[in-house]
Design a protein around this motif. Structure first.
Motif, PDB file in Angstrom:
ATOM      1  N   ARG A 221       0.830  -1.210   0.000  1.00 39.78           N
ATOM      2  CA  ARG A 221       0.000   0.000   0.000  1.00 39.78           C
ATOM      3  C   ARG A 221       0.866   1.262   0.000  1.00 39.78           C
ATOM      4  O   ARG A 221       0.553   2.255  -0.679  1.00 39.78           O
ATOM      5  N   ASN A 222       1.971   1.227   0.735  1.00 42.28           N
ATOM      6  CA  ASN A 222       2.858   2.391   0.778  1.00 42.28           C
ATOM      7  C   ASN A 222       3.546   2.631  -0.560  1.00 42.28           C
ATOM      8  O   ASN A 222       3.733   3.774  -0.976  1.00 42.28           O
ATOM      9  N   LYS A 223       3.919   1.558  -1.253  1.00 40.66           N
ATOM     10  CA  LYS A 223       4.527   1.699  -2.577  1.00 40.66           C
ATOM     11  C   LYS A 223       3.524   2.251  -3.584  1.00 40.66           C
ATOM     12  O   LYS A 223       3.857   3.075  -4.438  1.00 40.66           O
ATOM     13  N   ILE A 224       2.302   1.780  -3.508  1.00 38.30           N
ATOM     14  CA  ILE A 224       1.236   2.276  -4.380  1.00 38.30           C
ATOM     15  C   ILE A 224       1.084   3.785  -4.201  1.00 38.30           C
ATOM     16  O   ILE A 224       1.023   4.545  -5.176  1.00 38.30           O
ATOM     17  N   ILE A 225       1.024   4.212  -2.951  1.00 38.12           N
ATOM     18  CA  ILE A 225       0.864   5.639  -2.652  1.00 38.12           C
ATOM     19  C   ILE A 225       2.040   6.446  -3.191  1.00 38.12           C
ATOM     20  O   ILE A 225       1.867   7.478  -3.848  1.00 38.12           O
ATOM     21  N   GLU A 226       3.232   5.955  -2.948  1.00 34.28           N
ATOM     22  CA  GLU A 226       4.450   6.678  -3.334  1.00 34.28           C
ATOM     23  C   GLU A 226       4.582   6.843  -4.846  1.00 34.28           C
ATOM     24  O   GLU A 226       4.827   7.951  -5.348  1.00 34.28           O
ATOM     25  N   ILE A 227       4.386   5.751  -5.593  1.00 33.54           N
ATOM     26  CA  ILE A 227       4.653   5.764  -7.039  1.00 33.54           C
ATOM     27  C   ILE A 227       3.432   6.196  -7.848  1.00 33.54           C
ATOM     28  O   ILE A 227       3.547   7.002  -8.776  1.00 33.54           O
ATOM     29  N   ASP A 228       2.270   5.677  -7.511  1.00 31.40           N
ATOM     30  CA  ASP A 228       1.081   5.945  -8.334  1.00 31.40           C
ATOM     31  C   ASP A 228       0.423   7.293  -8.032  1.00 31.40           C
ATOM     32  O   ASP A 228      -0.235   7.865  -8.912  1.00 31.40           O
ATOM     33  N   PHE A 229       0.593   7.787  -6.798  1.00 27.27           N
ATOM     34  CA  PHE A 229      -0.149   8.993  -6.431  1.00 27.27           C
ATOM     35  C   PHE A 229       0.732  10.153  -5.945  1.00 27.27           C
ATOM     36  O   PHE A 229       0.636  11.259  -6.475  1.00 27.27           O
ATOM     37  N   LYS A 230       1.578   9.908  -4.963  1.00 26.33           N
ATOM     38  CA  LYS A 230       2.402  11.001  -4.438  1.00 26.33           C
ATOM     39  C   LYS A 230       3.270  11.607  -5.530  1.00 26.33           C
ATOM     40  O   LYS A 230       3.459  12.833  -5.570  1.00 26.33           O
ATOM     41  N   ALA A 231       3.773  10.774  -6.430  1.00 27.26           N
ATOM     42  CA  ALA A 231       4.606  11.269  -7.530  1.00 27.26           C
ATOM     43  C   ALA A 231       3.841  12.199  -8.453  1.00 27.26           C
ATOM     44  O   ALA A 231       4.441  12.992  -9.200  1.00 27.26           O
ATOM     45  N   ARG A 232       2.510  12.126  -8.431  1.00 26.69           N
ATOM     46  CA  ARG A 232       1.666  13.006  -9.243  1.00 26.69           C
ATOM     47  C   ARG A 232       1.002  14.105  -8.399  1.00 26.69           C
ATOM     48  O   ARG A 232       0.060  14.756  -8.849  1.00 26.69           O
ATOM     49  N   GLY A 233       1.500  14.278  -7.183  1.00 29.18           N
ATOM     50  CA  GLY A 233       0.975  15.343  -6.334  1.00 29.18           C
ATOM     51  C   GLY A 233      -0.366  15.032  -5.701  1.00 29.18           C
ATOM     52  O   GLY A 233      -1.087  15.938  -5.288  1.00 29.18           O
ATOM     53  N   ILE A 234      -0.709  13.743  -5.612  1.00 31.65           N
ATOM     54  CA  ILE A 234      -1.997  13.330  -5.049  1.00 31.65           C
ATOM     55  C   ILE A 234      -1.770  12.736  -3.664  1.00 31.65           C
ATOM     56  O   ILE A 234      -0.921  11.850  -3.483  1.00 31.65           O
ATOM     57  N   ASN A 235      -2.524  13.189  -2.696  1.00 37.24           N
ATOM     58  CA  ASN A 235      -2.393  12.701  -1.324  1.00 37.24           C
ATOM     59  C   ASN A 235      -3.413  11.596  -1.055  1.00 37.24           C
ATOM     60  O   ASN A 235      -4.614  11.849  -1.000  1.00 37.24           O
ATOM     61  N   ILE A 236      -2.913  10.370  -0.912  1.00 34.84           N
ATOM     62  CA  ILE A 236      -3.757   9.210  -0.601  1.00 34.84           C
ATOM     63  C   ILE A 236      -3.231   8.568   0.674  1.00 34.84           C
ATOM     64  O   ILE A 236      -2.013   8.429   0.861  1.00 34.84           O
ATOM     65  N   LEU A 237      -4.126   8.154   1.576  1.00 29.89           N
ATOM     66  CA  LEU A 237      -3.743   7.513   2.826  1.00 29.89           C
ATOM     67  C   LEU A 237      -3.712   5.995   2.662  1.00 29.89           C
ATOM     68  O   LEU A 237      -4.471   5.442   1.856  1.00 29.89           O
ATOM     69  N   PRO A 238      -2.866   5.301   3.433  1.00 27.76           N
ATOM     70  CA  PRO A 238      -2.820   3.835   3.340  1.00 27.76           C
ATOM     71  C   PRO A 238      -4.175   3.173   3.559  1.00 27.76           C
ATOM     72  O   PRO A 238      -4.530   2.208   2.882  1.00 27.76           O
ATOM     73  N   GLU A 239      -4.964   3.713   4.491  1.00 23.52           N
ATOM     74  CA  GLU A 239      -6.271   3.107   4.789  1.00 23.52           C
ATOM     75  C   GLU A 239      -7.302   3.371   3.699  1.00 23.52           C
ATOM     76  O   GLU A 239      -8.430   2.860   3.773  1.00 23.52           O
ATOM     77  N   GLU A 240      -6.939   4.138   2.689  1.00 19.35           N
ATOM     78  CA  GLU A 240      -7.831   4.366   1.554  1.00 19.35           C
ATOM     79  C   GLU A 240      -7.556   3.397   0.406  1.00 19.35           C
ATOM     80  O   GLU A 240      -8.283   3.381  -0.584  1.00 19.35           O
ATOM     81  N   ILE A 241      -6.517   2.566   0.561  1.00 17.86           N
ATOM     82  CA  ILE A 241      -6.137   1.568  -0.443  1.00 17.86           C
ATOM     83  C   ILE A 241      -6.641   0.201  -0.021  1.00 17.86           C
ATOM     84  O   ILE A 241      -6.429  -0.242   1.112  1.00 17.86           O
ATOM     85  N   PHE A 242      -7.304  -0.497  -0.947  1.00 16.12           N
ATOM     86  CA  PHE A 242      -7.802  -1.851  -0.680  1.00 16.12           C
ATOM     87  C   PHE A 242      -7.292  -2.775  -1.789  1.00 16.12           C
ATOM     88  O   PHE A 242      -7.735  -2.684  -2.933  1.00 16.12           O
ATOM     89  N   VAL A 243      -6.368  -3.655  -1.454  1.00 14.16           N
ATOM     90  CA  VAL A 243      -5.782  -4.583  -2.420  1.00 14.16           C
ATOM     91  C   VAL A 243      -6.753  -5.737  -2.660  1.00 14.16           C
ATOM     92  O   VAL A 243      -7.379  -6.241  -1.724  1.00 14.16           O
ATOM     93  N   SER A 244      -6.864  -6.141  -3.929  1.00 11.27           N
ATOM     94  CA  SER A 244      -7.836  -7.189  -4.285  1.00 11.27           C
ATOM     95  C   SER A 244      -7.278  -8.075  -5.384  1.00 11.27           C
ATOM     96  O   SER A 244      -6.132  -7.916  -5.805  1.00 11.27           O
ATOM     97  N   ASP A 245      -8.127  -8.988  -5.876  1.00  9.92           N
ATOM     98  CA  ASP A 245      -7.685  -9.914  -6.929  1.00  9.92           C
ATOM     99  C   ASP A 245      -7.966  -9.391  -8.330  1.00  9.92           C
ATOM    100  O   ASP A 245      -7.676 -10.065  -9.308  1.00  9.92           O
ATOM    101  N   GLY A 246      -8.551  -8.200  -8.474  1.00  6.97           N
ATOM    102  CA  GLY A 246      -8.764  -7.685  -9.822  1.00  6.97           C
ATOM    103  C   GLY A 246      -9.693  -6.492  -9.864  1.00  6.97           C
ATOM    104  O   GLY A 246     -10.614  -6.377  -9.049  1.00  6.97           O
TER     105      GLY A 246
END
Length: 413
Positions: free
Chosen positions: A82-107
């Motif tokens: 979840r932290n890697k997702i936030i760092e690369i997919d969102f923070k790098a684009r200036g978007i603030n996302i919290l770990p508890e807002e990410i839900f990993v799934s099978d698809g």
């Protein structure tokens, strides 16, 4: 007496891709000597990159040691991913996302279908037309669609928003108030995109009408145009009205491994029958924790490796490979007179079928006379009639051969 869910009886007889598979299997059985090139279903052909495979092997070894063995993990996903997702997919684009807002799934397919569990079945649904079938079918299953009209090819309670060449594939805002809006960008099946300015109109509409946007960004890594947003959260205020779905399937070759995630912001609210605000993040967390035990540790370590420096480099090479395939398809078809869309920010190419043919008739001719499989546009909705989708996920060798066959066939006609 065991009652069935009557909503399922409103579904059309078969799923688009199962119909295609049935036709192809029948043709293959009757013509075993023919080489069929499949550019219909968007399954990848490049193997998983070495950086990810190495991470999977390491994780497998960990599971075999008492000190590093993992049992049940957090249903929402491990923090390392979840932290890697936030760092690369969102923070790098200036978007603030919290770990508890990410839900990993099978698809993303699962998430976009399951999200309806936390939304009332009286909500008015709007979909672009043509559209990825899962958005529509899962709302039929939930009872939001009403009956199917054979004459129009539409469900009575669904708002269809045409995206065709006539409106430059830019859907118009609904003239009536809707509650749930499905947007897939880059679009599947048309391969087209919206600018940030166009996307802002939808965010503003959702705010004004207390609607929710269900934003499928499964193909965002294929965006080449710097002016096209990769996330709806690049639009100010979108966290108040949108859930975003992401996937590792096409970008990292995880179609057979299965890993994705949904972003459900804490600023996003729905309403109960009395009009009280309800935090959707809490509802989705409750649903997610109840109905799934999460994605395996091995797969999540593999997904984490996607974000490593080497993983990013290797995956970018694969994406460039597929986008080069898309250019081959697009340019080859244009050379013999086809009108073509997509293929520039997406691995899908959307073409107009020759005059006098329906999209299914074109499918049948392409299969029987050229031995190439694509996807008829009518399978994605009534506005898809007259169009046809080809995928760039094949091997370059097969892409070149398929386009050469189509070009020779077209010229001969």
């Amino acid at each position: 007496m065991i009652r069935v869910n009557d909503n399922y009886l409103n579904l059309q007889d078969s799923y688009l891709f199962s119909t295609i598979a049935k036709k192809v299997n029948e043709f293959t059985k009757n013509n075993p000597d023919k080489k069929i090139i499949k550019l219909g279903i968007g399954d990848v052909t490049k193997p998983i990159v070495p950086a990810v495979i190495e991470a999977m092997h390491k994780a497998v070894d960990e599971m075999g040691q008492k000190e590093t063995f993992k049992g049940y993990g957090p249903e929402q996903g491990y923090e390392f991913l979840r932290n890697k997702i936030i760092e690369i997919d969102f923070k790098a684009r200036g978007i603030n996302i919290l770990p508890e807002e990410i839900f990993v799934s099978d698809g993303a397919k699962s998430d976009s279908g399951n999200i309806g569990d936390i939304l009332h079945n009286s909500n008015k649904v709007a979909i672009t037309d043509p559209v990825y079938p899962v958005y529509l079918d899962t709302n039929v299953m939930a009872g939001r669609s009403g009956k199917f009209n054979e004459k129009t090819g539409m469900y009575e309670n669904i708002v269809y928003m045409p995206v065709t060449a006539e409106n430059n594939f830019i859907p118009e805002l609904p003239k009536e108030k809707v509650d749930m809006i499905y947007l897939c960008l880059p679009n599947n099946p048309t391969g087209t995109t919206l600018t940030k300015e166009e996307l802002k109109k939808w965010v503003d509409y959702a705010k004004e009408n207390k609607s929710i946007i269900l934003f499928d960004a499964a193909y965002e890594k294929f965006i080449m145009d710097k002016n096209v947003p990769h996330s709806i959260y690049e639009v100010e205020g979108a966290k108040e009205v949108a859930i975003e779905f992401r996937s590792f399937s096409k970008t990292a070759g995880f179609t057979g491994v299965r890993c994705a995630y949904a972003v459900v912001p804490k600023e996003l609210y729905g309403y109960d029958k009395d009009g009280n605000k309800i935090e959707l993040n809490k509802l989705w967390n409750r649903r997610h924790s109840t109905k799934t035990n999460g994605v395996s540790y091995i797969v999540q370590r593999a997904a984490e490796a996607v974000y490593s420096e080497e993983g990013q480099k290797q995956i970018t090479e694969n994406i460039e490979y597929y986008m080069n395939n898309a250019r081959i398809i697009r340019q080859g078809l244009e050379e013999v007179g086809y009108t073509v869309f997509g293929g520039e920010n997406s691995p899908y190419v959307w073409l107009k079928v020759p005059e006098g043919l329906t999209s299914w008739e074109f499918f049948d001719k392409l299969l029987s006379e050229v031995n190439v499989v694509g996807t008829p546009g009518a399978g994605f909705g009534p506005s898809g009639e007259g169009y046809f989708r080809l995928t760039a996920f094949g091997t370059k060798e097969n892409i070149l051969e398929a386009i050469d066959r189509i070009k020779k066939w077209t010229i001969k006609k």
